[in-house]
Design an enzyme around this catalytic site. Structure first.
Site, PDB file in Angstrom:
ATOM      1  N   HIS A   1    -128.113 -39.163 -15.692  1.00 27.35           N
ATOM      2  CA  HIS A   1    -129.369 -39.462 -16.385  1.00 27.35           C
ATOM      3  C   HIS A   1    -130.078 -38.132 -16.632  1.00 27.35           C
ATOM      4  O   HIS A   1    -130.153 -37.295 -15.738  1.00 27.35           O
ATOM      5  CB  HIS A   1    -130.232 -40.378 -15.515  1.00 27.35           C
ATOM      6  CG  HIS A   1    -131.418 -40.945 -16.233  1.00 27.35           C
ATOM      7  ND1 HIS A   1    -132.485 -40.171 -16.641  1.00 27.35           N
ATOM      8  CD2 HIS A   1    -131.697 -42.210 -16.635  1.00 27.35           C
ATOM      9  CE1 HIS A   1    -133.368 -40.950 -17.249  1.00 27.35           C
ATOM     10  NE2 HIS A   1    -132.914 -42.192 -17.265  1.00 27.35           N
TER      11      HIS A   1
ATOM     12  N   HIS B   1    -126.365 -41.191 -12.029  1.00 31.49           N
ATOM     13  CA  HIS B   1    -127.248 -42.351 -12.139  1.00 31.49           C
ATOM     14  C   HIS B   1    -126.541 -43.701 -12.156  1.00 31.49           C
ATOM     15  O   HIS B   1    -127.042 -44.682 -11.611  1.00 31.49           O
ATOM     16  CB  HIS B   1    -128.077 -42.202 -13.411  1.00 31.49           C
ATOM     17  CG  HIS B   1    -129.088 -43.290 -13.596  1.00 31.49           C
ATOM     18  ND1 HIS B   1    -130.043 -43.579 -12.635  1.00 31.49           N
ATOM     19  CD2 HIS B   1    -129.302 -44.169 -14.608  1.00 31.49           C
ATOM     20  CE1 HIS B   1    -130.797 -44.582 -13.060  1.00 31.49           C
ATOM     21  NE2 HIS B   1    -130.366 -44.964 -14.246  1.00 31.49           N
ATOM     22  N   HIS B   2    -125.401 -43.782 -12.816  1.00 34.39           N
ATOM     23  CA  HIS B   2    -124.781 -45.102 -12.975  1.00 34.39           C
ATOM     24  C   HIS B   2    -123.274 -44.924 -13.104  1.00 34.39           C
ATOM     25  O   HIS B   2    -122.812 -44.007 -13.765  1.00 34.39           O
ATOM     26  CB  HIS B   2    -125.335 -45.779 -14.234  1.00 34.39           C
ATOM     27  CG  HIS B   2    -124.898 -47.208 -14.415  1.00 34.39           C
ATOM     28  ND1 HIS B   2    -125.655 -48.274 -13.989  1.00 34.39           N
ATOM     29  CD2 HIS B   2    -123.784 -47.729 -14.966  1.00 34.39           C
ATOM     30  CE1 HIS B   2    -125.031 -49.404 -14.283  1.00 34.39           C
ATOM     31  NE2 HIS B   2    -123.890 -49.103 -14.871  1.00 34.39           N
TER      32      HIS B   2
ATOM     33  N   ARG C   1    -140.345 -41.130 -22.686  1.00 34.27           N
ATOM     34  CA  ARG C   1    -139.911 -40.696 -24.023  1.00 34.27           C
ATOM     35  C   ARG C   1    -140.059 -41.842 -25.027  1.00 34.27           C
ATOM     36  O   ARG C   1    -140.490 -41.637 -26.159  1.00 34.27           O
ATOM     37  CB  ARG C   1    -138.454 -40.208 -23.981  1.00 34.27           C
ATOM     38  CG  ARG C   1    -138.307 -38.789 -23.454  1.00 34.27           C
ATOM     39  CD  ARG C   1    -136.844 -38.425 -23.239  1.00 34.27           C
ATOM     40  NE  ARG C   1    -136.318 -39.055 -22.028  1.00 34.27           N
ATOM     41  CZ  ARG C   1    -135.073 -39.497 -21.871  1.00 34.27           C
ATOM     42  NH1 ARG C   1    -134.199 -39.378 -22.848  1.00 34.27           N
ATOM     43  NH2 ARG C   1    -134.685 -40.038 -20.737  1.00 34.27           N
TER      44      ARG C   1
ATOM     45  N   GLU D   1    -123.217 -53.888 -11.316  1.00 31.01           N
ATOM     46  CA  GLU D   1    -122.654 -52.548 -11.506  1.00 31.01           C
ATOM     47  C   GLU D   1    -121.262 -52.390 -10.903  1.00 31.01           C
ATOM     48  O   GLU D   1    -120.513 -51.488 -11.279  1.00 31.01           O
ATOM     49  CB  GLU D   1    -123.619 -51.490 -10.926  1.00 31.01           C
ATOM     50  CG  GLU D   1    -123.299 -50.083 -11.403  1.00 31.01           C
ATOM     51  CD  GLU D   1    -124.305 -49.040 -10.932  1.00 31.01           C
ATOM     52  OE1 GLU D   1    -125.416 -49.414 -10.490  1.00 31.01           O
ATOM     53  OE2 GLU D   1    -123.965 -47.846 -10.995  1.00 31.01           O
TER      54      GLU D   1
ATOM     55  N   ARG E   1    -128.084 -41.125 -23.177  1.00 26.41           N
ATOM     56  CA  ARG E   1    -128.251 -40.343 -21.948  1.00 26.41           C
ATOM     57  C   ARG E   1    -127.191 -39.257 -21.790  1.00 26.41           C
ATOM     58  O   ARG E   1    -127.488 -38.162 -21.319  1.00 26.41           O
ATOM     59  CB  ARG E   1    -128.204 -41.282 -20.743  1.00 26.41           C
ATOM     60  CG  ARG E   1    -129.412 -42.180 -20.689  1.00 26.41           C
ATOM     61  CD  ARG E   1    -129.284 -43.233 -19.613  1.00 26.41           C
ATOM     62  NE  ARG E   1    -130.534 -43.970 -19.505  1.00 26.41           N
ATOM     63  CZ  ARG E   1    -130.728 -44.964 -18.641  1.00 26.41           C
ATOM     64  NH1 ARG E   1    -129.755 -45.339 -17.833  1.00 26.41           N
ATOM     65  NH2 ARG E   1    -131.885 -45.585 -18.590  1.00 26.41           N
TER      66      ARG E   1
ATOM     67  N   GLU F   1    -126.382 -58.479   3.137  1.00 27.60           N
ATOM     68  CA  GLU F   1    -126.884 -57.177   2.661  1.00 27.60           C
ATOM     69  C   GLU F   1    -126.753 -56.147   3.776  1.00 27.60           C
ATOM     70  O   GLU F   1    -127.279 -56.331   4.857  1.00 27.60           O
ATOM     71  CB  GLU F   1    -128.350 -57.312   2.221  1.00 27.60           C
ATOM     72  CG  GLU F   1    -129.059 -55.996   1.927  1.00 27.60           C
ATOM     73  CD  GLU F   1    -128.340 -55.124   0.898  1.00 27.60           C
ATOM     74  OE1 GLU F   1    -128.077 -55.604  -0.213  1.00 27.60           O
ATOM     75  OE2 GLU F   1    -128.021 -53.948   1.229  1.00 27.60           O
TER      76      GLU F   1
ATOM     77  N   ARG G   1    -123.736 -46.021 -20.540  1.00 31.08           N
ATOM     78  CA  ARG G   1    -124.610 -47.196 -20.546  1.00 31.08           C
ATOM     79  C   ARG G   1    -125.943 -46.867 -21.214  1.00 31.08           C
ATOM     80  O   ARG G   1    -126.519 -45.814 -20.973  1.00 31.08           O
ATOM     81  CB  ARG G   1    -124.860 -47.701 -19.124  1.00 31.08           C
ATOM     82  CG  ARG G   1    -125.751 -48.926 -19.094  1.00 31.08           C
ATOM     83  CD  ARG G   1    -125.951 -49.452 -17.694  1.00 31.08           C
ATOM     84  NE  ARG G   1    -126.621 -48.507 -16.824  1.00 31.08           N
ATOM     85  CZ  ARG G   1    -127.921 -48.232 -16.849  1.00 31.08           C
ATOM     86  NH1 ARG G   1    -128.722 -48.801 -17.731  1.00 31.08           N
ATOM     87  NH2 ARG G   1    -128.440 -47.363 -15.994  1.00 31.08           N
TER      88      ARG G   1
ATOM     89  N   SER H   1    -138.663 -42.207 -15.842  1.00 27.98           N
ATOM     90  CA  SER H   1    -138.222 -43.294 -16.723  1.00 27.98           C
ATOM     91  C   SER H   1    -138.096 -42.879 -18.182  1.00 27.98           C
ATOM     92  O   SER H   1    -138.910 -42.124 -18.711  1.00 27.98           O
ATOM     93  CB  SER H   1    -139.207 -44.459 -16.626  1.00 27.98           C
ATOM     94  OG  SER H   1    -138.837 -45.465 -17.538  1.00 27.98           O
ATOM     95  N   GLU H   2    -137.086 -43.451 -18.809  1.00 26.28           N
ATOM     96  CA  GLU H   2    -136.889 -43.263 -20.239  1.00 26.28           C
ATOM     97  C   GLU H   2    -138.075 -43.830 -21.031  1.00 26.28           C
ATOM     98  O   GLU H   2    -138.263 -43.493 -22.198  1.00 26.28           O
ATOM     99  CB  GLU H   2    -135.601 -44.020 -20.620  1.00 26.28           C
ATOM    100  CG  GLU H   2    -134.833 -43.401 -21.742  1.00 26.28           C
ATOM    101  CD  GLU H   2    -133.408 -43.966 -21.807  1.00 26.28           C
ATOM    102  OE1 GLU H   2    -132.798 -44.237 -20.749  1.00 26.28           O
ATOM    103  OE2 GLU H   2    -132.914 -44.122 -22.931  1.00 26.28           O
TER     104      GLU H   2
HETATM  105  P1  ADP Z   1    -126.625 -54.597  -8.956  1.00 25.36           P
HETATM  106  O1  ADP Z   1    -127.560 -53.775  -9.787  1.00 25.36           O
HETATM  107  O2  ADP Z   1    -125.260 -54.672  -9.526  1.00 25.36           O
HETATM  108  O3  ADP Z   1    -127.216 -55.912  -8.571  1.00 25.36           O
HETATM  109  P2  ADP Z   1    -127.530 -53.106  -6.620  1.00 25.36           P
HETATM  110  O4  ADP Z   1    -127.131 -51.708  -6.398  1.00 25.36           O
HETATM  111  O5  ADP Z   1    -128.916 -53.386  -7.067  1.00 25.36           O
HETATM  112  O6  ADP Z   1    -126.443 -53.760  -7.604  1.00 25.36           O
HETATM  113  O7  ADP Z   1    -127.309 -53.943  -5.283  1.00 25.36           O
HETATM  114  C1  ADP Z   1    -126.124 -53.940  -4.557  1.00 25.36           C
HETATM  115  C2  ADP Z   1    -126.422 -54.208  -3.105  1.00 25.36           C
HETATM  116  O8  ADP Z   1    -125.215 -54.430  -2.376  1.00 25.36           O
HETATM  117  C3  ADP Z   1    -127.136 -53.075  -2.390  1.00 25.36           C
HETATM  118  O9  ADP Z   1    -128.310 -53.559  -1.790  1.00 25.36           O
HETATM  119  C4  ADP Z   1    -126.129 -52.602  -1.333  1.00 25.36           C
HETATM  120  O10 ADP Z   1    -126.753 -52.124  -0.161  1.00 25.36           O
HETATM  121  C5  ADP Z   1    -125.343 -53.867  -1.073  1.00 25.36           C
HETATM  122  N1  ADP Z   1    -124.012 -53.644  -0.529  1.00 25.36           N
HETATM  123  C6  ADP Z   1    -123.082 -52.731  -0.947  1.00 25.36           C
HETATM  124  N2  ADP Z   1    -121.943 -52.826  -0.241  1.00 25.36           N
HETATM  125  C7  ADP Z   1    -122.128 -53.851   0.655  1.00 25.36           C
HETATM  126  C8  ADP Z   1    -121.327 -54.444   1.660  1.00 25.36           C
HETATM  127  N3  ADP Z   1    -120.074 -54.027   1.893  1.00 25.36           N
HETATM  128  N4  ADP Z   1    -121.850 -55.446   2.404  1.00 25.36           N
HETATM  129  C9  ADP Z   1    -123.117 -55.894   2.159  1.00 25.36           C
HETATM  130  N5  ADP Z   1    -123.920 -55.363   1.225  1.00 25.36           N
HETATM  131  C10 ADP Z   1    -123.444 -54.365   0.469  1.00 25.36           C
END
Ligand code: ADP
Length: 448
Positions: free
Chosen positions: A242, A382-383, A258, A412, A279, A34, A422, A254-255
């Site tokens: 959003h 948002h997405h 509504r 995502e 949305r 992470e 979405r 939050s939706e």
């Molecule tokens: P999902 O909803 O698809 O699970 P999230 O946005 O909740 O995705 O989580 C994706 C995570 O991946 C985030 O915590 C982001 O910081 C982490 N991340 C993105 N790019 C990298 C990378 N190159 N190396 C390590 N972590 C990453």
């Protein structure tokens, strides 16, 4: 010394955590990488809940729903651009994913609704709080119980590809030291790119200047890394704004507000659209208003049924007053106009028929119990619906639709499931359903 794993998981959002738990339970040696200092990604900000049809919780409440209807409504919401095979799988596996969560101590047994749906199928915690924090803390407990290694402030800079297969990743830690982790399977669960303004504007120039609801790690790095080893992408220009974002803090309203019965009102004190539309459509109507913003208006009953509302009050987003007229004064709004709007809407609730905008869902109860509340909102990025292409096993595909051996993706970062828009509550479903699948398949592949 080089480190060897079966499965490296990139990203600690919902998709990455679910994948890690499942891969570990299949006997794989796993590690989560992470880049941010904290676990949870953008998932931790998820608000409304997790959609699924034909679940045991719906049955317990006597809610009649079907996978077929869920499929059709999601397809319509996505403007028929969704990948039908992935969407079928999504709808089919959603109730199992709800059960998987329950089996892991994460029970989503209250149910509400979001825009574009006709049935209450958005599952959320019993206390009606936001789903994101609840979900991540539950998943983290499972990670800790299994002693799964999580490397924070460490980013994957490159996916290694040798002799026709993924070989591992190159990681860079907070001291800028890099090293190699070897693994036969790499699951990319890096989320979307809503916080990468350059990338958003590259695909959608008109979104320049929009705020984003996303955490700053949502940069799309996983898409770029996978492209470098041949991955194809789909729907990259499909970026969701959003409709209800508090603009000074970029905080998403939050939706579920509504969905609990709130309405949207213009500065002129008038409703202007079906609040429970999808949305994309609600956002477009707000942008078309002279102020390019609007107010979410609700009453005490809505507040009491939604924990998020108290959070917004605590954050200082909410104007409130004992009567509708006094609220209007606070909003610099015509008192009579707002009163007339609420009176008229309340008649529609009693008749269960919205004669102005044909809202057919969440006409919960008349908005007549003070205090009355208002939050000023406008749309925000948002997405990102687009992303890398996968097959139904979550294996990443190249431009010839051939599997890239050892490369998996979930959440995502993947494109195609949501089409051009979405539905609220479908992101959490997506990350859990496909996270579990990716974990299972990546583990089997690595140990074969
Ligand atoms: P999902 O909803 O698809 O699970 P999230 O946005 O909740 O995705 O989580 C994706 C995570 O991946 C985030 O915590 C982001 O910081 C982490 N991340 C993105 N790019 C990298 C990378 N190159 N190396 C390590 N972590 C990453």
């Amino acid at each position: 010394a080089p480190q060897n794993y079966d499965v490296v998981i990139v990203g600690s959002g919902g998709a990455g955590l679910a994948a890690a738990i499942q891969a570990c339970d299949e006997g794989a040696r796993v590690v989560i990488i992470e880049k941010m200092p904290t676990i949870g990604g953008n998932t931790i900000k998820a608000s409304v809940g997790m959609n699924a049809a034909e679940t045991r919780y719906q049955k317990l409440r006597g809610i009649e729903d079907s996978k077929e209807l869920f499929y059709e409504e999601t397809l319509k919401g996505g403007k028929f651009k969704n990948n039908p095979v992935l969407l079928r799988e999504f709808v089919e596996l959603a109730p199992e994913a709800i059960d998987w969560l329950a089996d892991h101590g994460i029970e989503l047994n209250d149910i509400t609704i979001t825009g574009g749906m006709s049935i209450d199928r958005t599952h959320r915690p019993a206390d009606r709080s936001a789903v994101g924090g609840f979900l991540i803390s539950g998943l983290v407990k499972n990670i800790n119980k299994r002693n799964i290694e999580v490397l924070l402030e460490t980013s994957v800079a490159e996916i290694l590809y040798e002799n026709g297969a993924v070989a591992g990743v190159k990681v860079v830690d907070e001291y800028n030291d890099s090293r190699i982790l070897y693994a036969k399977s790499v699951i990319v669960a890096t989320g979307g790119f809503s916080a990468n303004r350059e990338m958003v504007v590259q695909y959608r120039p008109e979104l320049d200047g929009f705020v984003t609801t996303n955490h700053k790690g949502a940069t799309g790095s996983g898409i770029a890394m996978l492209q470098r080893i041949g991955a194809d992408t789909v729907d990259m220009g499909e970026i969701q704004i959003h409709p209800t974002v508090e603009q000074t803090t970029s905080y998403l309203i939050s939706e579920s507000i509504r969905g609990g019965g709130a309405i949207l009102v213009s500065q002129a004190g008038q409703r202007f659209f079906n609040e429970m539309e999808t949305r994309d459509k609600v956002s477009a109507e707000i942008i078309a208003l002279p102020e390019k913003s609007a107010w979410i208006i609700f009453d005490e009953q809505v507040r009491q049924n939604n924990k998020a509302a108290d959070e917004y009050i605590a954050k200082g987003f909410v104007n409130s007053a004992p009567t509708v007229q006094e609220l209007a004064v606070k909003l610099n709004m015509d008192q009579n106009a707002l009163k007339a709007t609420l009176d008229r809407y309340n008649q529609f609730v009693i008749k269960q028929k919205d004669e102005d905008f044909n809202r057919t869902t969440a006409l919960r109860h008349p908005l007549n119990e003070g205090p009355f509340y208002a939050i000023r909102i406008a749309p925000g990025v948002h997405h990102t619906m687009g992303g890398v292409t996968i097959n139904p096993d979550t294996a990443v595909l190249d431009s010839q639709k051939q599997v890239i051996n050892g490369a998996w993706a979930a959440g995502e970062v993947v494109g195609g499931i949501h089409g051009a828009n979405r539905i609220g509550g479908n992101a959490v479903a997506d990350i859990i359903i496909f996270g579990i699948l990716a974990g299972r398949n990546a583990a089997a592949f690595a140990r074969r």
